[in-house]
Scaffold this motif. Structure first.
Motif, mmCIF file in Angstrom:
data_model
loop_
_atom_site.group_PDB
_atom_site.id
_atom_site.type_symbol
_atom_site.label_atom_id
_atom_site.label_comp_id
_atom_site.label_asym_id
_atom_site.label_seq_id
_atom_site.Cartn_x
_atom_site.Cartn_y
_atom_site.Cartn_z
ATOM 1 N N MET A 1 4.479 -89.472 20.248
ATOM 2 C CA MET A 1 3.450 -88.916 19.390
ATOM 3 C C MET A 1 2.205 -89.793 19.444
ATOM 4 N N THR A 2 1.077 -89.141 19.509
ATOM 5 C CA THR A 2 -0.207 -89.825 19.439
ATOM 6 C C THR A 2 -0.756 -89.641 18.033
ATOM 7 N N VAL A 3 -1.379 -90.672 17.495
ATOM 8 C CA VAL A 3 -1.970 -90.600 16.168
ATOM 9 C C VAL A 3 -3.488 -90.551 16.317
ATOM 10 N N HIS A 4 -4.073 -89.531 15.685
ATOM 11 C CA HIS A 4 -5.521 -89.364 15.660
ATOM 12 C C HIS A 4 -5.970 -89.670 14.239
ATOM 13 N N SER A 5 -6.893 -90.605 14.105
ATOM 14 C CA SER A 5 -7.382 -91.016 12.789
ATOM 15 C C SER A 5 -8.740 -90.405 12.534
ATOM 16 N N GLY A 6 -9.021 -90.216 11.257
ATOM 17 C CA GLY A 6 -10.317 -89.684 10.884
ATOM 18 C C GLY A 6 -10.584 -89.946 9.418
ATOM 19 N N ARG A 7 -11.720 -89.436 8.962
ATOM 20 C CA ARG A 7 -12.111 -89.649 7.577
ATOM 21 C C ARG A 7 -13.302 -88.775 7.250
ATOM 22 N N CYS A 8 -13.570 -88.695 5.961
ATOM 23 C CA CYS A 8 -14.830 -88.095 5.549
ATOM 24 C C CYS A 8 -15.931 -89.107 5.875
ATOM 25 N N HIS A 9 -17.165 -88.754 5.691
ATOM 26 C CA HIS A 9 -18.274 -89.614 6.085
ATOM 27 C C HIS A 9 -18.279 -90.950 5.342
ATOM 28 N N CYS A 10 -17.982 -90.936 4.034
ATOM 29 C CA CYS A 10 -18.023 -92.184 3.245
ATOM 30 C C CYS A 10 -16.703 -92.950 3.277
ATOM 31 N N PHE A 102 -12.254 -86.249 12.819
ATOM 32 C CA PHE A 102 -11.550 -87.280 13.584
ATOM 33 C C PHE A 102 -12.517 -88.245 14.258
ATOM 34 N N ASP A 103 -12.083 -89.496 14.383
ATOM 35 C CA ASP A 103 -12.867 -90.488 15.116
ATOM 36 C C ASP A 103 -12.971 -90.116 16.592
ATOM 37 N N ASP A 104 -11.920 -89.507 17.143
ATOM 38 C CA ASP A 104 -11.901 -89.117 18.559
ATOM 39 C C ASP A 104 -12.097 -87.603 18.732
ATOM 40 N N ARG A 105 -12.921 -87.001 17.888
ATOM 41 C CA ARG A 105 -13.101 -85.541 17.867
ATOM 42 C C ARG A 105 -13.505 -84.957 19.220
ATOM 43 N N GLU A 106 -14.178 -85.744 20.057
ATOM 44 C CA GLU A 106 -14.595 -85.225 21.371
ATOM 45 C C GLU A 106 -13.399 -84.931 22.271
ATOM 46 N N ARG A 107 -12.233 -85.529 21.987
ATOM 47 C CA ARG A 107 -11.031 -85.252 22.779
ATOM 48 C C ARG A 107 -10.473 -83.862 22.488
ATOM 49 N N PHE A 108 -10.825 -83.271 21.354
ATOM 50 C CA PHE A 108 -10.393 -81.921 20.980
ATOM 51 C C PHE A 108 -11.433 -80.949 21.529
ATOM 52 N N SER A 109 -11.404 -80.774 22.842
ATOM 53 C CA SER A 109 -12.502 -80.130 23.551
ATOM 54 C C SER A 109 -12.306 -78.646 23.837
ATOM 55 N N ARG A 110 -11.166 -78.109 23.473
ATOM 56 C CA ARG A 110 -10.929 -76.681 23.728
ATOM 57 C C ARG A 110 -11.920 -75.838 22.919
ATOM 58 N N GLU A 111 -12.418 -74.790 23.538
ATOM 59 C CA GLU A 111 -13.360 -73.893 22.858
ATOM 60 C C GLU A 111 -12.676 -73.246 21.654
ATOM 61 N N PRO A 112 -13.298 -73.306 20.474
ATOM 62 C CA PRO A 112 -12.673 -72.708 19.285
ATOM 63 C C PRO A 112 -12.503 -71.193 19.430
ATOM 64 N N ILE A 113 -11.376 -70.709 18.929
ATOM 65 C CA ILE A 113 -11.082 -69.275 18.938
ATOM 66 C C ILE A 113 -11.506 -68.710 17.584
ATOM 67 N N PRO A 114 -12.455 -67.758 17.574
ATOM 68 C CA PRO A 114 -12.836 -67.152 16.299
ATOM 69 C C PRO A 114 -11.658 -66.335 15.738
ATOM 70 N N VAL A 115 -11.329 -66.553 14.477
ATOM 71 C CA VAL A 115 -10.221 -65.831 13.843
ATOM 72 C C VAL A 115 -10.670 -65.271 12.505
ATOM 73 N N ARG A 116 -10.061 -64.134 12.136
ATOM 74 C CA ARG A 116 -10.306 -63.478 10.848
ATOM 75 C C ARG A 116 -8.965 -63.179 10.208
ATOM 76 N N TYR A 117 -8.854 -63.544 8.935
ATOM 77 C CA TYR A 117 -7.600 -63.328 8.218
ATOM 78 C C TYR A 117 -7.772 -62.380 7.028
ATOM 79 N N ASP A 118 -8.880 -61.675 6.961
ATOM 80 C CA ASP A 118 -9.191 -60.810 5.826
ATOM 81 C C ASP A 118 -8.142 -59.735 5.558
ATOM 82 N N ALA A 119 -7.475 -59.244 6.591
ATOM 83 C CA ALA A 119 -6.519 -58.144 6.425
ATOM 84 C C ALA A 119 -5.151 -58.611 5.915
#
Length: 141
Positions: A1-10, A102-119
């Motif tokens: 398992m790889t651990v990806h760390s992150g935080r809010c801005h502050c 995430f601190d390493d957010r650039e590694r999550f490079s896959r194009e986002p898939i637009p999704v709708r859950y309204d139904a």
């Protein structure tokens, strides 16, 4: 398992996402609801992974619920960053994480898939989250 760390801005809310999946191949979702589009959300979850959310100062955590009120959206009151969403409680709690935090957010490079859950009904939404979101532990609340 790889651990990806992150935080809010502050730094009040810290994230630790453990996953065996390659971040470049992990499915990234761009929910099309008004909340997520206004935050530029890029969300991910690994049902076989784990998220730990650590809160330094509970008074600076904003929990927001909207729509079907089926999840808690975690934002920092200090800096305004949206970091994760959590559905359920205790051992049954499941989460998705916002990869922009995430601190390493650039590694999550896959194009986002637009999704709708309204139904979805409330029950359908909770069932989907239970199977496709990941276990979560919240520290500091």
């Amino acid at each position: 398992m790889t651990v990806h760390s992150g935080r809010c801005h502050c730094g009040n809310i810290r994230l630790s996402f453990s996953s065996a999946l390659d971040p470049a191949g992990l499915e990234i979702r761009a929910c099309q609801c008004s909340f997520c589009t206004r935050h530029g959300s890029r969300a991910a979850a690994d049902p076989d992974g784990r998220l730990v959310v650590s809160i330094e100062d509970r008074a600076r955590l904003q929990i927001y619920r909207f729509g079907l009120r089926s999840a808690d959206y975690l934002l920092c009151r200090e800096c305004g960053v949206y970091v994760a969403a959590i559905a359920g409680d205790g051992a049954e709690a499941r989460a998705l994480v916002i990869v922009n935090a995430f601190d390493d957010r650039e590694r999550f490079s896959r194009e986002p898939i637009p999704v709708r859950y309204d139904a979805e009904s409330r029950e359908q939404r909770l069932a989907r989250r239970h199977t496709s979101w990941m276990p979560v532990e919240i520290q500091g609340i």
